[in-house]
Design a protein around this motif. Structure first.
Motif, PDB file in Angstrom:
ATOM      1  N   ARG A 175       0.840  -1.206   0.000  1.00  0.00           N
ATOM      2  CA  ARG A 175       0.000   0.000   0.000  1.00  0.00           C
ATOM      3  C   ARG A 175       0.874   1.255   0.000  1.00  0.00           C
ATOM      4  NH1 ARG A 175      -5.403  -1.373   2.083  1.00  0.00           N
ATOM      5  NH2 ARG A 175      -5.400  -3.577   2.492  1.00  0.00           N
ATOM      6  N   SER A 176       1.829   1.268  -0.933  1.00  0.00           N
ATOM      7  CA  SER A 176       2.793   2.372  -0.977  1.00  0.00           C
ATOM      8  C   SER A 176       2.622   3.204  -2.238  1.00  0.00           C
ATOM      9  CB  SER A 176       4.211   1.801  -0.917  1.00  0.00           C
ATOM     10  OG  SER A 176       5.136   2.737  -1.413  1.00  0.00           O
ATOM     11  N   ARG A 177       2.449   4.513  -2.043  1.00  0.00           N
ATOM     12  CA  ARG A 177       2.329   5.423  -3.179  1.00  0.00           C
ATOM     13  C   ARG A 177       3.675   5.577  -3.877  1.00  0.00           C
ATOM     14  NH1 ARG A 177      -0.456   9.474   0.157  1.00  0.00           N
ATOM     15  NH2 ARG A 177      -2.590   8.776   0.317  1.00  0.00           N
ATOM     16  N   LEU A 178       4.763   5.565  -3.085  1.00  0.00           N
ATOM     17  CA  LEU A 178       6.101   5.718  -3.667  1.00  0.00           C
ATOM     18  C   LEU A 178       6.397   4.568  -4.630  1.00  0.00           C
ATOM     19  CD1 LEU A 178       8.820   7.275  -3.708  1.00  0.00           C
ATOM     20  CD2 LEU A 178       9.610   5.761  -1.906  1.00  0.00           C
ATOM     21  N   LEU A 179       6.015   3.351  -4.229  1.00  0.00           N
ATOM     22  CA  LEU A 179       6.237   2.198  -5.105  1.00  0.00           C
ATOM     23  C   LEU A 179       5.383   2.287  -6.367  1.00  0.00           C
ATOM     24  CD1 LEU A 179       6.532  -0.926  -2.772  1.00  0.00           C
ATOM     25  CD2 LEU A 179       8.259  -0.007  -4.279  1.00  0.00           C
ATOM     26  N   LEU A 216      20.098   2.507 -18.370  1.00  0.00           N
ATOM     27  CA  LEU A 216      20.503   3.393 -17.273  1.00  0.00           C
ATOM     28  C   LEU A 216      19.329   4.126 -16.607  1.00  0.00           C
ATOM     29  CD1 LEU A 216      23.914   4.895 -18.483  1.00  0.00           C
ATOM     30  CD2 LEU A 216      23.499   3.015 -16.892  1.00  0.00           C
ATOM     31  N   PRO A 217      18.364   4.664 -17.373  1.00  0.00           N
ATOM     32  CA  PRO A 217      17.250   5.361 -16.682  1.00  0.00           C
ATOM     33  C   PRO A 217      16.473   4.468 -15.698  1.00  0.00           C
ATOM     34  CG  PRO A 217      17.285   5.959 -18.989  1.00  0.00           C
ATOM     35  CD  PRO A 217      18.262   4.837 -18.832  1.00  0.00           C
ATOM     36  N   PRO A 218      16.068   3.225 -16.098  1.00  0.00           N
ATOM     37  CA  PRO A 218      15.380   2.396 -15.087  1.00  0.00           C
ATOM     38  C   PRO A 218      16.263   2.099 -13.872  1.00  0.00           C
ATOM     39  CG  PRO A 218      15.355   1.318 -17.239  1.00  0.00           C
ATOM     40  CD  PRO A 218      16.084   2.583 -17.416  1.00  0.00           C
ATOM     41  N   ALA A 219      17.575   1.880 -14.118  1.00  0.00           N
ATOM     42  CA  ALA A 219      18.488   1.626 -12.985  1.00  0.00           C
ATOM     43  C   ALA A 219      18.514   2.842 -12.061  1.00  0.00           C
ATOM     44  CB  ALA A 219      19.892   1.323 -13.505  1.00  0.00           C
ATOM     45  N   ALA A 220      18.581   4.041 -12.669  1.00  0.00           N
ATOM     46  CA  ALA A 220      18.620   5.274 -11.871  1.00  0.00           C
ATOM     47  C   ALA A 220      17.328   5.451 -11.071  1.00  0.00           C
ATOM     48  CB  ALA A 220      18.832   6.474 -12.795  1.00  0.00           C
ATOM     49  N   VAL A 221      16.199   5.123 -11.701  1.00  0.00           N
ATOM     50  CA  VAL A 221      14.894   5.257 -11.017  1.00  0.00           C
ATOM     51  C   VAL A 221      14.839   4.324  -9.806  1.00  0.00           C
ATOM     52  CG1 VAL A 221      12.403   4.817 -11.254  1.00  0.00           C
ATOM     53  CG2 VAL A 221      13.639   5.992 -13.078  1.00  0.00           C
ATOM     54  N   LEU A 222      15.248   3.065 -10.015  1.00  0.00           N
ATOM     55  CA  LEU A 222      15.195   2.077  -8.923  1.00  0.00           C
ATOM     56  C   LEU A 222      16.135   2.476  -7.779  1.00  0.00           C
ATOM     57  CD1 LEU A 222      15.108  -1.143 -11.128  1.00  0.00           C
ATOM     58  CD2 LEU A 222      13.349  -0.480  -9.487  1.00  0.00           C
ATOM     59  N   LEU A 223      17.343   2.904  -8.145  1.00  0.00           N
ATOM     60  CA  LEU A 223      18.318   3.261  -7.101  1.00  0.00           C
ATOM     61  C   LEU A 223      17.875   4.522  -6.349  1.00  0.00           C
ATOM     62  CD1 LEU A 223      21.657   2.496  -8.997  1.00  0.00           C
ATOM     63  CD2 LEU A 223      20.726   1.267  -7.028  1.00  0.00           C
ATOM     64  N   THR A 224      17.365   5.509  -7.087  1.00  0.00           N
ATOM     65  CA  THR A 224      16.948   6.764  -6.446  1.00  0.00           C
ATOM     66  C   THR A 224      15.788   6.524  -5.478  1.00  0.00           C
ATOM     67  OG1 THR A 224      17.585   7.929  -8.445  1.00  0.00           O
ATOM     68  CG2 THR A 224      16.227   9.151  -6.893  1.00  0.00           C
ATOM     69  N   THR A 225      14.765   5.801  -5.947  1.00  0.00           N
ATOM     70  CA  THR A 225      13.609   5.583  -5.067  1.00  0.00           C
ATOM     71  C   THR A 225      13.997   4.646  -3.907  1.00  0.00           C
ATOM     72  OG1 THR A 225      12.831   3.935  -6.644  1.00  0.00           O
ATOM     73  CG2 THR A 225      11.733   6.055  -6.675  1.00  0.00           C
ATOM     74  N   GLY A 226      14.934   3.725  -4.184  1.00  0.00           N
ATOM     75  CA  GLY A 226      15.431   2.852  -3.108  1.00  0.00           C
ATOM     76  C   GLY A 226      16.116   3.665  -2.026  1.00  0.00           C
ATOM     77  N   ILE A 227      16.930   4.626  -2.451  1.00  0.00           N
ATOM     78  CA  ILE A 227      17.636   5.472  -1.470  1.00  0.00           C
ATOM     79  C   ILE A 227      16.620   6.335  -0.699  1.00  0.00           C
ATOM     80  CG2 ILE A 227      19.238   7.436  -1.259  1.00  0.00           C
ATOM     81  CD1 ILE A 227      20.797   6.114  -3.662  1.00  0.00           C
ATOM     82  N   ILE A 228      15.644   6.891  -1.432  1.00  0.00           N
ATOM     83  CA  ILE A 228      14.603   7.712  -0.767  1.00  0.00           C
ATOM     84  C   ILE A 228      13.873   6.868   0.287  1.00  0.00           C
ATOM     85  CG2 ILE A 228      12.372   8.889  -1.112  1.00  0.00           C
ATOM     86  CD1 ILE A 228      13.445   9.762  -3.892  1.00  0.00           C
ATOM     87  N   ALA A 229      13.504   5.639  -0.105  1.00  0.00           N
ATOM     88  CA  ALA A 229      12.782   4.758   0.828  1.00  0.00           C
ATOM     89  C   ALA A 229      13.640   4.418   2.044  1.00  0.00           C
ATOM     90  CB  ALA A 229      12.364   3.478   0.102  1.00  0.00           C
ATOM     91  N   ALA A 230      14.941   4.160   1.790  1.00  0.00           N
ATOM     92  CA  ALA A 230      15.835   3.814   2.901  1.00  0.00           C
ATOM     93  C   ALA A 230      15.987   4.986   3.864  1.00  0.00           C
ATOM     94  CB  ALA A 230      17.195   3.396   2.353  1.00  0.00           C
ATOM     95  N   VAL A 231      16.131   6.188   3.302  1.00  0.00           N
ATOM     96  CA  VAL A 231      16.284   7.387   4.146  1.00  0.00           C
ATOM     97  C   VAL A 231      15.010   7.627   4.958  1.00  0.00           C
ATOM     98  CG1 VAL A 231      16.543   9.911   4.068  1.00  0.00           C
ATOM     99  CG2 VAL A 231      18.032   8.471   2.676  1.00  0.00           C
ATOM    100  N   ARG A 232      13.856   7.463   4.309  1.00  0.00           N
ATOM    101  CA  ARG A 232      12.570   7.669   5.008  1.00  0.00           C
ATOM    102  C   ARG A 232      12.418   6.681   6.152  1.00  0.00           C
ATOM    103  NH1 ARG A 232       7.967   8.660   0.468  1.00  0.00           N
ATOM    104  NH2 ARG A 232       6.692   7.629   2.013  1.00  0.00           N
ATOM    105  N   THR A 233      12.766   5.416   5.899  1.00  0.00           N
ATOM    106  CA  THR A 233      12.650   4.392   6.939  1.00  0.00           C
ATOM    107  C   THR A 233      13.582   4.717   8.103  1.00  0.00           C
ATOM    108  OG1 THR A 233      12.272   2.808   5.181  1.00  0.00           O
ATOM    109  CG2 THR A 233      12.732   1.893   7.332  1.00  0.00           C
ATOM    110  N   ARG A 234      14.813   5.111   7.763  1.00  0.00           N
ATOM    111  CA  ARG A 234      15.811   5.419   8.794  1.00  0.00           C
ATOM    112  C   ARG A 234      15.344   6.590   9.658  1.00  0.00           C
ATOM    113  NH1 ARG A 234      21.310   3.876   8.682  1.00  0.00           N
ATOM    114  NH2 ARG A 234      22.561   5.189  10.028  1.00  0.00           N
ATOM    115  N   ARG A 235      14.798   7.619   8.964  1.00  0.00           N
ATOM    116  CA  ARG A 235      14.343   8.816   9.691  1.00  0.00           C
ATOM    117  C   ARG A 235      13.223   8.481  10.671  1.00  0.00           C
ATOM    118  NH1 ARG A 235      13.835  13.506   5.306  1.00  0.00           N
ATOM    119  NH2 ARG A 235      16.016  14.034   5.132  1.00  0.00           N
ATOM    120  N   THR A 236      12.270   7.683  10.225  1.00  0.00           N
ATOM    121  CA  THR A 236      11.114   7.410  11.081  1.00  0.00           C
ATOM    122  C   THR A 236      11.443   6.439  12.215  1.00  0.00           C
ATOM    123  OG1 THR A 236      10.417   5.825   9.416  1.00  0.00           O
ATOM    124  CG2 THR A 236       9.251   7.909   9.450  1.00  0.00           C
TER     125      THR A 236
END
Lengths: 238, 112
Positions: A175-179, A216-236
């Motif tokens: 149930r993730s909007r980011l995903l 490269l663009p799909p790789a960049a998308v996956l890595l960027t959103t992965g990093i965003i998700a990791a940072v969000r999880t760490r912050r919370t």
């Protein structure tokens, strides 16, 4: 406690559980790394206009298509990478469940992975059959769907479509909007890859790294959103 | 002002199930409905209950076939996992619908 307060309390509990069981940063990063690692295989000495004899690659290497110089290697790589990625994701969710105490259902994700890999492998022979036997009877609407699929297959990009479908299923399960947004952007990068290869901006001099730009663009998308998700999880969690 | 339909329809409290309606049991079902299965300690900590209290609520829900409790070991550590059943999901949905109807009725009465 009033009914209204009780409903609010339950809404809060639902939010807490959803947050605690979310663990999608790792699959995004894993598939991002796997996609990035595939990029060197897409180096090709010839552009899309070059005529090449059809490659008789083994059926299990079918995910690589048959347009590119390294199609067979791309096919074998993605077969192993998709299995590794999906199994790795399942292992990660199990590990997360044991650590947190809430288990996300990954059945649908597994089904999507298996169906995606098998469907990707079957796509080549099916499209070949349609092209040879039923081309004239295929409707215009069906052709509109089949052509992009054929283009993705030829370019060895079907595995990224399989990853996109997996991310979409994971978005529903988590149930993730980011995903969901990530899956949407991945689909756009795939559509852009088909358009780009059919009308490359380099003219007649298609560079050796020309096809790498489709990965490269799909790789960049996956890595960027992965990093965003990791940072969000760490912050919370801190 | 209540409409004839409101006055003849049964009061939403009639739809509340005593087994499910208890606040902690409702919490347990809500949490379990959001996941495939949930560990005992997670429920205990999230609902701020004692182990004994939670066990009693789980026994009531299991007796009513609303949840399934699986006991096992992960390595040397004992683990108790709780999963909601199809009956439990239906009971939770009915309870939430009844609560929402109750809130709606209360708001209408307050506005009138």
């Amino acid at each position: 406690m009033s009914s209204e307060a009780l409903l609010d309390h339950l809404k809060g509990l639902r939010r807490t559980v959803r947050h605690d069981r979310q663990a999608y940063a790792v699959p995004l990063l894993l598939f991002g790394v796997l996609t990035l690692a595939a990029a060197p295989l897409y180096l090709d000495s010839e552009g899309p206009d070059a005529l090449r004899a059809a490659q008789q690659n083994p059926a299990l290497a079918g995910l690589g298509g048959d347009l590119l110089q390294n199609s067979a290697a791309i096919g074998w790589y993605w077969l192993a990478a998709l299995i590794l990625g999906y199994l790795g994701t399942l292992w990660w969710y199990r590990r997360h469940a044991l650590a947190v105490g809430v288990q996300t259902s990954t059945r649908k994700y597994l089904q999507a992975g298996v169906a995606g890999v098998l469907g990707g492998l079957a796509l080549g022979p099916v499209l070949q059959f349609l092209a040879v036997n039923t081309y004239t009877s295929v409707s215009e609407a069906a052709r509109r769907i089949l052509f992009p699929l054929y283009a993705l297959l030829s370019l060895g990009l079907i595995p990224i479509l399989v990853i996109t479908i997996g991310v979409l299923v994971l978005a529903r399960v988590e149930r993730s909007r980011l995903l969901a947004l990530t899956a949407g952007i991945l689909a756009v990068t795939l559509a852009a890859a088909v358009i780009y290869v059919n009308a490359p901006p380099f003219g007649d001099t298609f560079p050796r790294w020309g096809y790498v730009l489709t990965v490269l663009p799909p790789a960049a998308v996956l890595l960027t959103t992965g990093i965003i998700a990791a940072v969000r999880t760490r912050r919370t969690h801190t | 002002m209540t409409t004839p339909a409101d006055s003849t329809s049964p009061h939403p409290t009639n739809a509340l199930d005593d087994t499910v309606h208890q606040r902690h049991r409702l919490g347990i079902l809500t949490i379990c409905a959001e996941a495939e299965r949930v560990e005992f300690t997670y429920l205990r900590d999230t609902l701020s209950l004692t182990g004994g209290n939670l066990s009693r609520h789980l026994a009531v829900l299991e007796e009513a076939h609303l949840i399934e409790v699986t006991k096992g070991h992960e390595g040397r550590r004992p683990r108790t996992w709780i999963a909601i059943t199809a009956v439990g999901r239906a009971a939770l949905a009915a309870e939430l619908a009844a609560l929402e109807a109750l809130v709606l009725r209360h708001r209408r009465t307050s506005d009138a």
